[in-house]
Enzyme design. Structure first.
Site, mmCIF file in Angstrom:
data_model
loop_
_atom_site.group_PDB
_atom_site.id
_atom_site.type_symbol
_atom_site.label_atom_id
_atom_site.label_comp_id
_atom_site.label_asym_id
_atom_site.label_seq_id
_atom_site.Cartn_x
_atom_site.Cartn_y
_atom_site.Cartn_z
ATOM 1 N N TYR A 441 1.188 -2.754 -0.253
ATOM 2 C CA TYR A 441 1.902 -2.837 -1.533
ATOM 3 C C TYR A 441 3.424 -2.921 -1.359
ATOM 4 O O TYR A 441 3.918 -2.897 -0.240
ATOM 5 C CB TYR A 441 1.473 -1.760 -2.519
ATOM 6 C CG TYR A 441 1.648 -0.288 -2.212
ATOM 7 C CD1 TYR A 441 2.503 0.208 -1.256
ATOM 8 C CD2 TYR A 441 0.919 0.634 -2.972
ATOM 9 C CE1 TYR A 441 2.638 1.577 -1.053
ATOM 10 C CE2 TYR A 441 1.041 2.008 -2.772
ATOM 11 C CZ TYR A 441 1.913 2.472 -1.811
ATOM 12 O OH TYR A 441 2.050 3.795 -1.614
ATOM 13 N N GLU A 442 4.090 -3.100 -2.466
ATOM 14 C CA GLU A 442 5.563 -3.262 -2.474
ATOM 15 C C GLU A 442 5.972 -4.460 -1.607
ATOM 16 O O GLU A 442 7.014 -4.456 -0.953
ATOM 17 C CB GLU A 442 6.200 -1.953 -1.977
ATOM 18 C CG GLU A 442 7.580 -1.657 -2.523
ATOM 19 C CD GLU A 442 7.595 -1.396 -4.027
ATOM 20 O OE1 GLU A 442 6.615 -0.836 -4.563
ATOM 21 O OE2 GLU A 442 8.575 -1.786 -4.658
ATOM 22 N N GLY A 443 5.156 -5.512 -1.651
ATOM 23 C CA GLY A 443 5.343 -6.677 -0.773
ATOM 24 C C GLY A 443 4.620 -6.429 0.531
ATOM 25 O O GLY A 443 4.994 -5.536 1.280
#
Lengths: 596, 596
Positions: A441-443
């Site tokens: 997550y978060e890229g």
């Protein structure tokens, strides 16, 4: 299962001795009087207690029971609501927030340590304050004065919580193709309609209100990423006097069944003409989002590091307790049937891998936090620009390398337990499952690598990279002629030279073939990460070498030697893999990937 | 989620084209008339159908619901009992068994492919026949004629199932300290008392009876591994006419809650004076167990490979369907909002990593199976000895390297899915959780590495290693002067030379310090594994290069190039890490591992 112990000694070492935080803080105009070592220690001690006494004990039940959904209501995992109260009452929630609106204005170098303890004790829980802090950053940077006054104080206090709504079923990495719509009303508000997925703590019962920052497109927005706006959409509308009004027309449709972080709710959020307010300028939503990105991405790296530390503590305890077989050099535990497994070289290798990654990551995250603090609190424009460039370069490494190292570390910590590592009651497998999300997550870490290689290195022809190179070279030069330092300085120098050559090689290749950037990216990021951690381990070893007495310093030097001898050399193979280039990735036709 | 497709084309390639199984089989005295290519293909086709149509469809529900325990009874996961019937009725259970007792006597080169499909489709299910086959191997090799006649036919047919009971709560790796007791009765049977843990499918409702092979100590047994005996302990006693008699005094006390393979029951087995019969000689239980070890350990490597193949198939389908962002070299899908993610270099890198590991592992497992077949079926004593030495050397690599590669592969396959990879319904995270156990059980991968480095390399001063080296060198020599081969042959040669040098280096170090063996072991095994897979990829590429027409061959050559350019170079860094030696593992005092 070992109790979580806040790694306070090591945090003090990193903060006070390696990075001399006191000097840093007093040198920054925007931090005058806000914090000193004494305040910092008090905060760390208090947080350490909450982490070990309140958050760690509910971590396993959070995983077993999870947060639950019932007809749109989400009940946080057992004990989470009470723990949240304790946490916010301790004043930890607004630690990094803007003092004008009730935040405590603390530097990230300190807040990062707090985050590590919270996340290490309970990652599912830690996501709640993390998301709130992220939302606050964006509101503070881009929201109108009215929005700030209305929302920030209750978010900082923890009375309300925050959430970030980016992803849609068909749009994750590629936010340019989102479909959520925001249509303007006469009163300046917008009606937001659409479906968002993967919304961490999008709905729960820990706070009175939940403030969502939602990416959406206005009716005439241009296609792609340049047509995205950010809207503040609260679960309950807020009256002018600050009291809660009616329920907004939005809700949680379901929560996901996941591999890990089960204590947290990952929500599908449905917006049905929900009332929202623009944050920042129309069509500049991505920029507003990226304000918090450097903080959040470092925060995810810290999550990985924190959970890996907890796994390490468990593994050390087990390795010292578990009796199995004899030491290769002869029985150690002559009166018992077997020796503790910590005597075995390969068990030590696994533990030292955890220790070297975790402590190296702690130093590196603090190093990156230092640049965040300079960028935010300096009054010198050149310093700010320099810090911004360093952050642009180092943030994807902090996110991706620290979480990749954390997974390897947690897998090692599980392996130390043998079969017991696979059994839930021992806790080690949960860390593996929880940490796995930090790479996604978060890229995703692949996207981090592409950001590093493409936008942060190739696009500026290595300009940012040269600032990092200079920083390491200055450090190397400062130890010139120091014979005792050479065991660390020489291999660091070799690693840096390799990285510099490789950086130029990729830049050159990219001129010929646009695919070379993505082809090199992940392994390049790892070469960079190993080199950056070598820098940290050299710094730490040389500080520790100068100190006498405390065994802690001896341990630092020994762990640094392990890092240099046994982990750092991996970059050599990875460099060779990068130089394998893009061609081998494109020789296979798409249809030949199919299993025949 | 993609349907599981049996990789039959690739299996035929490996069997028929790379290893020329027909020639191998017809050259072995013990296999005359037992199998030919036609029979083999029929078996593979049939098994492929069962794998994809019967076993794969119940894999996810098996994970969600699991096997369940109630008052000593274990109910297999939903659909497993019916699937087991289908599987045994197809005659697949006794495929490798002794024809004198109802087995089909098939070679491992073929049986290994069957195992891969079963495990790839459903690892939890696959464990049941795997354990039965292991028990049969030991009974067949060491049991009395009476035991063989009484138990083998029903085990081969699948009417009864087998289980292996080794581990105890305090004794896993170190079986020498087990406490389970076996006291002799006047009728030649024994009373077995003790507790065993981690007993895979130790209790279930899929078969009428469960035959346990239990390690225990007789009253006067010497201490340590030389005092262990093996006993056959059936759940139901078997009357002389073969019918089932009374329930033995043993039972399943509970089942474990695990990270993965949840469809299978992992049992705590309690023996309370249960009736058992000695298998093999008293105090030679470990030897009896090691009879099946080479088969079982290769089998675990194949499990990893099978599940990694399933993850790969899922990932390829997703990467071709999911639209997100644009190709670096310009839009491919001009009429759609985004391109399929398979256009991105890093996505291709992940998929190719999976493909190269999986296909390379398939070839390597078949190569090891070839030596098993020679050892079992040859009538030439020199050939048998040679094969035994190769097996001793290669089995730990097949177990540990293939499962380590499988985990990396499954993690890559999960990463391709981004956030969806973390959600259970997509299936990718289950492969990661399931595969993780293959690195732990049947001797942890650390123990495999120690076995390789210590007993198989250092103890005989590299004698077994030189046989492997010779085998690769013969292959290299056979392509001397072949210009088209050099892109594979040259890097293989370099990798082999590196491995030879490193082998000698570790042997030399071990003379000075016993800790050097364990200090080198895991990374040495990886260097060996990468070199062995390079051998396989060179073999495959050179077979494929000679063929025209079918695109499949073009894909093989391209995948081999990827392996050589992008994965093989890792050995360079790992070699440097091994040469870091044992010292950095022992500088840190035990108490300094504790978090301060």
């Amino acid at each position: 299962m070992a109790d979580y112990k806040a790694p306070l000694r090591d945090m003090r070492f990193v903060l006070n001795e390696v990075f001399e935080a006191d000097k840093l803080w007093s040198s920054l105009a925007g931090l005058q009087g806000a914090v000193d070592t004494e305040t910092a220690e008090a905060i760390l001690d208090e947080c350490g207690k909450i982490a070990s006494q309140v958050l760690a004990p509910i971590n396993r039940e959070g995983d077993e029971v999870g947060s639950t959904w019932n007809d749109g209501q989400v009940t946080a995992a057992p004990g989470f609501k009470e723990a949240y109260q304790t946490y916010v009452e301790a004043g930890l929630n607004g630690l990094g927030g803007n003092p004008d609106f009730g935040g405590m204005g603390m530097p990230k170098t300190l807040v990062g340590q707090v985050e590590e303890m919270i996340q290490g004790a309970n990652m599912s829980f830690g996501l709640a304050p993390m998301l709130t802090a992220g939302a606050c950053l964006s509101i503070n940077a881009h929201g109108s004065q009215e929005l700030k006054e209305k929302y920030l104080p209750n978010l900082y206090s923890g009375q309300w919580a925050g959430a970030m709504d980016l992803t849609e079923p068909h749009a994750g990495t590629d936010l340019g193709i989102i479909r959520t719509k925001a249509t303007p009303n006469a009163d300046g508000s917008f009606d937001v309609t659409g479906t968002k997925i993967f919304i961490t703590w999008g709905e729960h019962d820990m706070a009175e209100n939940i403030v969502h920052l939602v990416l959406a497109k206005t009716p005439d927005a241009p296609a792609g990423p340049k047509g995205i706006s950010m809207f503040l959409v609260p679960k309950f509308l807020v009256n002018d006097d600050g009291s809660l009004g009616e329920r907004n027309t939005m809700g949680c449709g379901s929560i996901e069944h996941k591999m890990g972080i089960k204590g947290s709710a990952t929500c599908v959020m449905n917006y049905d003409g929900a009332k929202g307010w623009l944050v920042g300028e129309e069509n500049k939503g991505l920029a507003a989002m990226f304000t918090m990105m450097n903080y959040e991405r470092l925060g995810v790296g810290i999550q990985g590091l924190g959970a890996a530390e907890a796994s390490y503590q468990n593994a050390v305890e087990y390795a010292r307790d578990r009796l199995q077989s004899r030491a290769p050099t002869g029985a150690v535990n002559k009166d018992k049937a077997a020796d503790p497994i910590i005597v075995h070289p390969d068990v030590r290798r696994m533990l030292l891998t955890q220790k070297a990654f975790t402590e190296g990551s702690r130093a590196f995250s603090t190093y990156v936090a230092k640049w965040l603090d300079i960028a935010k609190f300096t009054d010198n424009e050149d310093d700010r620009k320099h810090a911004d460039a360093m952050l642009a370069l180092l943030t994807p490494i902090a996110k991706a390398f620290l979480t990749d190292a954390a997974l390897e570390s947690a897998i090692a910590g599980q392996q130390v337990f043998g079969g017991h590592g696979f059994i839930r009651e021992w806790g080690q497998e949960q860390y593996v499952r929880d940490i796995r999300i930090t790479q996604i997550y978060e890229g995703t870490n692949g996207i981090q690598a592409l950001d590093l290689m493409g936008r942060k290195v190739v696009a500026n022809n290595g300009a940012f990279y040269r600032l990092f190179e200079q920083d390491v070279n200055d450090f190397i030069a400062s130890h010139e002629g120091n014979e005792a330092a050479s065991e660390f300085i020489e291999p660091l120098k070799a690693a840096l030279e390799n990285l510099t050559d490789l950086t130029q090689w990729v830049i050159d290749q990219a001129q010929k073939d646009a695919n070379e950037v993505g082809a090199a990216s992940v392994e390049y990021l790892h070469v960079f990460g190993y080199t950056a951690l070598a820098y940290m381990w050299a710094k730490m070893a040389l500080v520790a070498q100068g100190k006498d007495g405390e065994a802690f310093y001896k341990g630092k030097v020994a762990t640094s030697r392990f890092y240099f001898k046994r982990l750092l050399p991996r970059y050599i193979g990875l460099t060779a893999a990068v130089r394998g280039g893009a061609e081998p990735l494109f020789e296979l036709d798409d249809e030949l990937f199919e299993t025949a």
